[in-house]
Design a protein around this motif. Structure first.
Motif: not given
Length: 55
Positions: A32-43
């Motif tokens: 609901w806040l539309r804030q990117v919290c984290c990201w990580t590489a995916a395969r």
């Protein structure tokens, strides 16, 4: 190979996160806040299907 996909979008306040795949990166966004919290590489990996039990 570049793949983009929406994995989950929140439809109620109880659902806190949205999940996306973009260019090999898994992105977690506070719904609901539309804030990117984290990201990580995916395969992408294919998993073997379990065999049906014998009768």
């Amino acid at each position: 190979m570049v793949w983009e996909r929406v994995l989950f979008t929140p439809r109620a306040m109880e659902h806190k996160w949205a999940l996306f795949i973009h260019g090999g990166t898994l992105i977690r966004v506070r719904g609901w806040l539309r804030q990117v919290c984290c990201w990580t590489a995916a395969r992408r990996r294919t998993c073997a299907r379990p065999k049906a039990p014998r009768r």
